[in-house]
Design an enzyme around this catalytic site. Structure first.
Site, mmCIF file in Angstrom:
data_model
loop_
_atom_site.group_PDB
_atom_site.id
_atom_site.type_symbol
_atom_site.label_atom_id
_atom_site.label_comp_id
_atom_site.label_asym_id
_atom_site.label_seq_id
_atom_site.Cartn_x
_atom_site.Cartn_y
_atom_site.Cartn_z
ATOM 1 C CB SER A 268 4.769 5.889 4.194
ATOM 2 O OG SER A 268 5.579 6.635 4.789
ATOM 3 C CE LYS A 269 4.622 4.345 -3.795
ATOM 4 N NZ LYS A 269 5.358 2.754 -4.792
ATOM 5 N NE ARG A 270 7.842 10.127 5.454
ATOM 6 C CZ ARG A 270 9.267 9.564 7.174
ATOM 7 N NH1 ARG A 270 10.188 10.007 6.898
ATOM 8 N NH2 ARG A 270 8.259 9.236 7.676
ATOM 9 C CG ASN A 271 9.308 5.424 6.635
ATOM 10 O OD1 ASN A 271 8.802 4.466 5.103
ATOM 11 N ND2 ASN A 271 9.076 5.235 7.056
ATOM 12 C CD GLU A 273 7.219 0.610 -2.993
ATOM 13 O OE1 GLU A 273 6.194 0.609 -3.457
ATOM 14 O OE2 GLU A 273 8.853 1.267 -3.684
#
Length: 497
Positions: A268-271, A273
């Site tokens: 996800s965007k959190r971990n 790209e």
């Protein structure tokens, strides 16, 4: 009823393989979505089957024309051509679900007539209250079947209140078992698969209705999709049953493993790209992306990691897809991308490089500039891993008002560096032939042989003086490309500072 509805397909032995990629574009395509497209495309090409590209755009509040265009453009950029779908057409069109609403409405009406589905008048707040009660009593939350056999009194009351019903599919008692090509036999108890909505109160179809109807009418034989859709399979099969499709004729399912980030959580965007547009902007080649994404959950059966699309289609089988989650490794992708860049011909490398140089305004696109770029590309081809590294690498050749970056000035201002620059200037000023061989010979002789310096020390100050950075293409080739006049002027400017 349309003629299209009356003829569910048969996947009898010998029928050609047909797979589909059917995104619901609510943003730019992401890594997991593109890997699904890649696996479907590779399987179709491996088997000589048909690759269908279908757009699920019934939710027009979230799916925009811009996102649809981005999905189409991404597949084109990656080289994943489709046999049926937008811009291509085909015998089972249209391929945008928003253009097939009458088909879904007709099937929903048929399900009502057959008794497979029913109108449900339960208001959202009533459903929520009953779900909360189920949780409190320790039951699995889900629709309780209140409207399965609605009384005439309740029906009249709901209609007088102006309630607009949804259409629900009736799930029978028991369970659904199917064989997933990747995961083996999967069984779902219908106690945990309550009656589900096919059509919203506004008449728009939900995913489960549209996807199942389209797969039947488009004669899809194999469904390769993400693991997150595994739990929706019993609902999809229930729609097949209501359509009159025999069990032997159901498409085969293969649910692909999740793609995980560096922290072993779903990418996800959190971990990490996720957007393919980001990788494209960064200068990853489409073949490198396809190569790497193919390795996320699949293996060619040996330790090979560098594959062409042609090799992928030759080797790809569903049976070699792993059921375990795959972890996204940026370093491995970068390594593959670097290998792909080094394998390019100079003409192809130039073709990929120019858009990055033009966008960054390093060049304006004149024939003279392009000729210089083509001459420079061989000396940086071994040094870069992304195309986005090209503009800063070659900027020194084209910048009009050249200056050494402030954070680099201190590295050429000390006494030792100034001595190197003064010596360099005195040695190269007299060169009649300005080429890599002559420049290297005179500088190695003066700085390494005579002054006893190590190459890294000897050439660092010169590199900064003429390119503006301690990171640059090979020094002697850079000096030749820059030309004698500009090279000397930059060295003199560095000495004066």
């Amino acid at each position: 009823m349309t003629n299209q509805i009356t003829a569910p397909f048969s996947t009898a032995t010998g029928k050609d393989i047909r797979v589909r990629f059917c995104p619901s574009p609510t943003g730019t395509p992401h890594v997991g979505l593109v890997r699904t497209a890649l696996f479907n495309w590779a399987y179709a090409r491996h088997t000589g089957g048909t690759f269908i590209f279908r757009i699920e755009d019934t939710d027009r509040s979230r799916v925009t024309d811009e996102y649809i265009a981005a999905a189409i453009d991404t597949l084109k950029w990656l080289g994943l051509n489709w046999d049926e779908g937008p811009e291509v057409g085909g015998p089972h069109g249209p391929y945008l679900q928003s253009q097939r609403l009458d088909i879904y409405a007709e099937w929903a009406a048929r399900f009502i007539e057959q008794g497979d589905a029913y109108y449900c008048y339960c208001a959202p707040e009533e459903l929520e209250a009953r779900r909360e009660a189920q949780k409190e009593s320790g039951q699995a939350p889900g629709y309780d079947g209140k409207c399965r056999s609605i009384s005439e009194t309740d029906l009249a009351r709901y209609q007088s209140e102006g309630r607009e019903p949804v259409i629900r599919m009736r799930m029978p008692e028991g369970s659904t078992t199917f064989t997933d090509v990747i995961r083996g036999d999967c069984t779902f108890d219908h106690n945990f698969v309550p009656d589900f909505v096919l059509v919203r109160a506004d008449g728009s179809p939900l995913y489960t209705l549209a996807v199942a109807v389209d797969d039947v009418l488009m004669e899809v034989t194999h469904i390769l999709r993400g693991e997150d859709l595994l739990s929706s399979t019993p609902r999809q099969i229930r729609v097949y049953q209501a359509m009159g499709v025999k069990e032997a004729d159901y498409p085969l399912f293969a649910h692909l493993p999740f793609v995980m980030g560096a922290d072993n959580a779903k990418l996800s965007k959190r971990n990490g790209e996720t957007s393919i547009a980001w990788y494209r902007e960064q200068g990853f080649l489409p073949e490198a992306l396809c190569n790497y994404l193919a390795l996320l959950g699949w293996s060619p059966g040996d330790d090979r990691e560098n594959l062409t699309l042609a090799e992928l289609t030759e080797l790809f089988t569903i049976e070699r897809v792993n059921s375990n989650p795959a972890r996204f490794d940026m370093k491995k992708l970068e390594a593959i991308n670097g290998d792909k860049i080094r394998a390019l011909t100079i003409d192809k490398f130039l073709e990929w490089s120019l858009p990055f140089l033009l966008k960054s305004k390093v060049i304006s696109g004149t024939e003279a500039e392009i000729a210089v770029v083509k001459s420079a590309l061989p000396i940086i081809q071994e040094r870069i891993i992304k195309l986005s590294e090209i503009p800063p690498m070659l900027n020194f050749l084209f910048v009009k008002d050249f200056s050494v970056a402030e954070d680099e000035v201190s590295k050429i201002s000390d006494e030792a560096s100034q001595k190197i620059l003064v010596t360099t200037l005195s040695k190269v000023e007299g060169l009649d032939t300005w080429n890599t061989k002559e420049i290297e010979e005179v500088l190695r002789g003066a700085l390494i042989d005579e002054m006893g310096l190590k190459p890294r020390v000897a050439f660092s100050a010169i590199r900064i003086a003429v390119t503006g950075s301690h990171i640059s293409p090979p020094l002697f080739e850079s000096l030749e490309l820059l030309g004698k006049e500009r090279s000397l002027a930059r060295i003199k400017a560095a000495i004066s500072k």
